[in-house]
Each structure stands twice: as C-alpha cells, then as structure tokens.
Design an enzyme around this catalytic site. Structure first.
Site, short mmCIF file in Angstrom:
data_model
loop_
_atom_site.label_atom_id
_atom_site.label_comp_id
_atom_site.label_asym_id
_atom_site.label_seq_id
_atom_site.Cartn_x
_atom_site.Cartn_y
_atom_site.Cartn_z
N ASP A 131 0.84 -1.20 0.00
CA ASP A 131 0.00 0.00 0.00
C ASP A 131 0.88 1.24 0.00
O ASP A 131 1.95 1.24 -0.60
CB ASP A 131 -0.93 -0.05 1.23
CG ASP A 131 -2.27 0.62 0.98
OD1 ASP A 131 -2.30 1.86 0.89
OD2 ASP A 131 -3.28 -0.08 0.86
N ASP B 269 0.03 2.32 18.31
CA ASP B 269 -0.75 1.09 18.17
C ASP B 269 -0.10 0.07 17.26
O ASP B 269 -0.44 -1.12 17.33
CB ASP B 269 -2.15 1.41 17.62
CG ASP B 269 -3.08 2.01 18.65
OD1 ASP B 269 -2.67 2.15 19.82
OD2 ASP B 269 -4.22 2.35 18.28
N HIS C 238 -3.62 5.91 3.77
CA HIS C 238 -4.33 4.73 3.29
C HIS C 238 -3.69 3.44 3.81
O HIS C 238 -4.38 2.54 4.33
CB HIS C 238 -4.34 4.76 1.76
CG HIS C 238 -5.27 3.79 1.11
ND1 HIS C 238 -4.86 2.55 0.70
CD2 HIS C 238 -6.58 3.90 0.78
CE1 HIS C 238 -5.89 1.91 0.13
NE2 HIS C 238 -6.94 2.72 0.16
N ASN D 281 -5.52 -3.81 22.80
CA ASN D 281 -5.86 -2.66 23.62
C ASN D 281 -5.25 -1.40 23.02
O ASN D 281 -4.15 -0.99 23.39
CB ASN D 281 -5.35 -2.86 25.06
CG ASN D 281 -6.00 -4.03 25.75
OD1 ASN D 281 -7.22 -4.07 25.89
ND2 ASN D 281 -5.18 -5.00 26.18
N ASN E 165 -14.21 0.72 -6.42
CA ASN E 165 -15.23 1.65 -5.93
C ASN E 165 -15.85 2.49 -7.04
O ASN E 165 -16.19 3.65 -6.84
CB ASN E 165 -14.60 2.61 -4.91
CG ASN E 165 -13.84 1.91 -3.83
OD1 ASN E 165 -14.24 0.86 -3.37
ND2 ASN E 165 -12.72 2.48 -3.42
N ALA F 248 -7.91 -7.59 -8.75
CA ALA F 248 -8.89 -8.41 -8.03
C ALA F 248 -9.71 -9.28 -8.96
O ALA F 248 -10.30 -10.27 -8.53
CB ALA F 248 -9.82 -7.52 -7.20
N SER G 200 -11.28 -0.79 -0.18
CA SER G 200 -9.96 -0.80 0.46
C SER G 200 -10.07 -1.15 1.93
O SER G 200 -9.18 -1.79 2.49
CB SER G 200 -9.30 0.57 0.33
OG SER G 200 -8.69 0.75 -0.90
#
Length: 444
Positions: free
Chosen positions: A191, A200, A223, A236, A321, A336, A393
């Site tokens: 990506d 995180d 993205h 968490n 999309n 895809a 996405s």
C-alpha cells in the site's frame, strides 16, 4: 478511477513515471511491459527479447535483494527481472513493441507479455493529508450526499451499532467472539506505507520496505496505515474501540504506492516478490485500476497469483469503488478480477453492498468472492491518531486479518485450504452473489 481518453495515455515515447513525474495522473500505461517467463527456462525468453526486440539491459533481482529495486524500476535504461517470480518489467522502445509481442507469441519460454499499467489506492473518503486530485476514484462525502438522498444514506448507516469497545466491522464479522489472534502469521500489506511510530502499530511491524523511489516507507497518505491497522491493530489500542482483526499478526509493510496513492504494476510485483520471499501467508492489496465491461483479467497477475498460491500465499484485493448503485454497477477492478485472487466487496452498516462497491458482472475471474465491512471504518492514521474511511480498500484488510486467524488455527494448511475455509465459513446474505460472493466474512 475512470480511464482517460486514448489520446491522453502515455503509450508512446518516453514512458511516464509515477510519483509525481507524470503530467497526467490518469495515465493508464507506463510504456513498459510485464513479461512472464517459463520458470524453468527464463534466460531463453530474455535472450529472445534481447535479440528481437532490443530490450534494455536486464538487472536480476531476487526476493531478498531489495536495496535498490525502487531505483531500478525508475530507470529507463534497465529491465528488471524478478527471478523467483519468473517475471520481468521490460523497457522497450516504442518502435520495438510489436516485435516484443510477436516474440512472446512465438517463443515457448515466454508465457505472457502485457503493457504495464498504473495502479491506484482505493479510498472513498480520502485522508485529509492527501490532495484529492491524485485519486481518480475519489468521491467526497458531499458528492455522496448529492447523488444519494439522505434517506438512502440513513439506510446505509444501518442499526445503531455500539462501538464503545469494538468497531462495528469487527462485530459484524464476529472477530469480537474469536479466541484467535493471528499470532506469528505474516501478513504483507502492499500500500502507501505505514506510520512506523504509531503507538498502536509499532508492535506488529515485522519488516518494512519502500519500492517507491525517493520516498521512505513512512505514510503521509494515510491509506496504508489505515489498512494495516485493520489487519493487526492491537488488542488494547491507545483509544477504544478495538479495530484490529488479528492483533498478534506480524506485518510486512511494503510501500508500493506513492504518498499520492499511485504506483505501477512493476512496483506491485516487486512488493509481491519481497512478501513471498519473507514467508507471507497473506498478501493484502487495497489497490487496483478499473476495467471495462467484458474485459479479460490480466494474465500476468493471474499466473503470478497462482505461483504465490502454490507457495502457500493467499492474495486478497479490493473489488473497486467505481459503482453508483443501484443504477450503475461497474466490474471488479484489476488485479482483483483474477480468478486466483480473492476479490473483496464492501458492505455498509446495514450489511448491504455499499453504493460504490463493484460487482461481478464480467466473466471468469470477475466475480466478487466475499464481502466485508467497508463503510465508516475506524482505524489508525498517521501521526498516532485515528480516522474513519469508506471503500473496498477498507473491506479487504478485514479479510486479510481473518485469513491470519485461520492460518494460526491451521498452521499446516495449504493456501487452497485457507481459501476454502474462508469462503465456506461466510454468512450467506440475501443479496445477489454478483455483489457479495459467498457472503459476509466471518472470523473463526
């Protein structure tokens, strides 16, 4: 992601380059060719192209040799040979393109030769850090409201999901009920890179690599960071709700799209080779380019996906999309639309196809295989924060995360077995298979 008119494509002269060098961001072709070779006789095919089409000098790259790939892919005097994949991105003069194709048709050691195309990130709501003009598929929220009544938008919001602890997407796929975490399973996300300092995500990053010349793996687009968060955000997070499907998966973050959200087939292939060489069980690609109705899938991606599959790697990609449901449903985007790549459609909060999600209206390979949450998905954002985004996405990394859970539960499973388990466990929906495939993604 609509294609520009033919006279705007750079299918002649000096190949346009991505990353801001092209005068027209809608350019579809780069001027190069992607060539697939017989894995057991690669040198014969390259020699044939040298002698008949005078291709640029060939630099060989193996999956573990990544230091200068980005530079090689930008050089107009070099063809890049991904030896382990049996594929090459070939530089050829415009007056030799016909000779290249003719040679490919005649030489048994050359399986396919197709023009290299541009590839794009697939958000609906673009990150605020990225200029909107660089997204051929971009539709702002204001445009959505203009085309759809507020009643329709309200329906898309669905029931009032309680997202204090878990995002609605994780609840919809029942990840909140799974005891699995994806521990130790490598998932490659190809990506726009990743925020390597996001609190995180620092714990899930196994390795990073940029295949974009002049850009580090750091993600100023947003993205890639969002997609990686959906795959492997922590149990968490710094701020609730939890948004990561497989909190203990190991992420290979490959930057194959620039900070503008654009890349080339060659960069994607480089990322695939890198991921497979590093043992990725899953490759997640929330990227692509539009196809026309009745257009065939790209043979190069299909054969490479088969080769990856044989090595134990499942590839998932965004369906695209381009639709404006219900009156306009566009075909599943490339890559895809390859039979050996899982195409992921997007669902809204009412568990119905999102208005923008493409459908399986083309032939073999053009199907939607499975559907996952892709509406107002909360995940990580560059700078240590969070954002909500819409798009196929956003649906795709949900599927990648569930595949990581399945791989943890079945460490000796083949890629075919992982794919079969994923599709057979989907929750059947009432909407047409054209739009949702096997149904709603479900975590084991």
């Amino acid at each position: 992601m609509a294609n520009g008119p033919m006279d705007r494509r750079s299918f002649g002269g000096q190949p346009d380059r991505p990353n801001g060098h092209s005068p027209d961001q809608r350019t579809e072709y780069t001027g190069r060719y992607v060539v697939l070779l017989d894995p057991s006789n690669q040198e014969s095919g390259l020699n044939a192209l040298r002698s008949t089409a005078d291709i640029a000098s060939v630099e060989r790259v193996r999956g573990t040799e990544t230091a200068n790939i980005a530079e090689l892919l930008e050089r107009p005097d070099v063809s890049v040979h991904f030896e382990e994949l049996g594929a090459a991105v070939v530089e050829v003069r415009p007056d030799q393109r016909h000779a290249l194709v003719t040679t490919a048709e005649a030489d048994p050691s050359i399986i396919a030769a197709e023009p290299e195309r541009m590839v794009y990130a697939m958000p609906i709501t673009a990150p605020t850090q990225a200029p909107t003009e660089f997204f051929p598929a971009y539709r702002s929220d204001e445009e959505v409201v203009a085309r759809h009544s507020r009643a329709e938008m309200a329906v898309a919001q669905g029931p009032a999901w309680d997202e204090k602890t878990w995002t609605w997407g994780l609840q919809a796929i029942r990840a909140n009920l799974s005891h699995l975490t994806g521990r130790g399973v490598k998932v490659a996300v190809l990506d726009t890179g990743v925020d390597t300092d996001h609190p995180d995500l620092v714990g899930c990053l196994e390795e990073t690599m940029s295949f974009v010349l002049g850009e580090s793996v750091e993600d100023s687009n947003g993205h890639g960071t969002h997609c990686i968060g959906t795959v492997a955000g922590p149990k968490n997070p710094q701020q609730q709700p939890r948004y990561g499907v497989a909190c203990d998966a190991r992420i290979l973050a490959g930057k194959v799209l620039s900070n503008r959200g654009t890349g080339t087939d060659g960069q994607i292939l480089a990322g695939m080779a890198w991921a497979i060489a590093r043992g990725a069980r899953v490759i997640s690609m929330s990227l692509g380019a539009p196809v026309r109705k009745n257009e065939l899938f790209p043979q190069t991606y299909e054969i490479l996906a088969k080769r990856a599959f044989e090595r134990g790697t499942v590839i998932v990609a965004a369906a695209g999309n381009d639709s404006n449901r219900p009156q306009d449903i566009d075909p599943v985007s490339r890559p895809a639309n390859c039979p050996s790549i899982l195409a992921v459609g997007a669902l809204d909060k009412a568990i119905a196809p999102a208005f923008f999600s493409n459908g399986g209206i083309n032939g073999q390979g053009g199907e939607v295989n499975i559907a996952a949450p892709g509406w107002d998905i909360r995940s990580a954002a560059p700078g240590g924060g969070y954002q909500e985004m819409k798009g196929t996405s956003m649906a795709t990394p949900h599927v990648a995360g569930v595949l990581a859970l399945l791989a943890e539960a079945n460490p000796n499973a083949t890629a075919a077995q992982l794919k079969a388990a994923l599709l057979s466990s989907a929750y059947p929906l009432t909407q047409p298979v054209r739009d949702v495939g096997s149904g709603l993604l479900q975590a084991p």
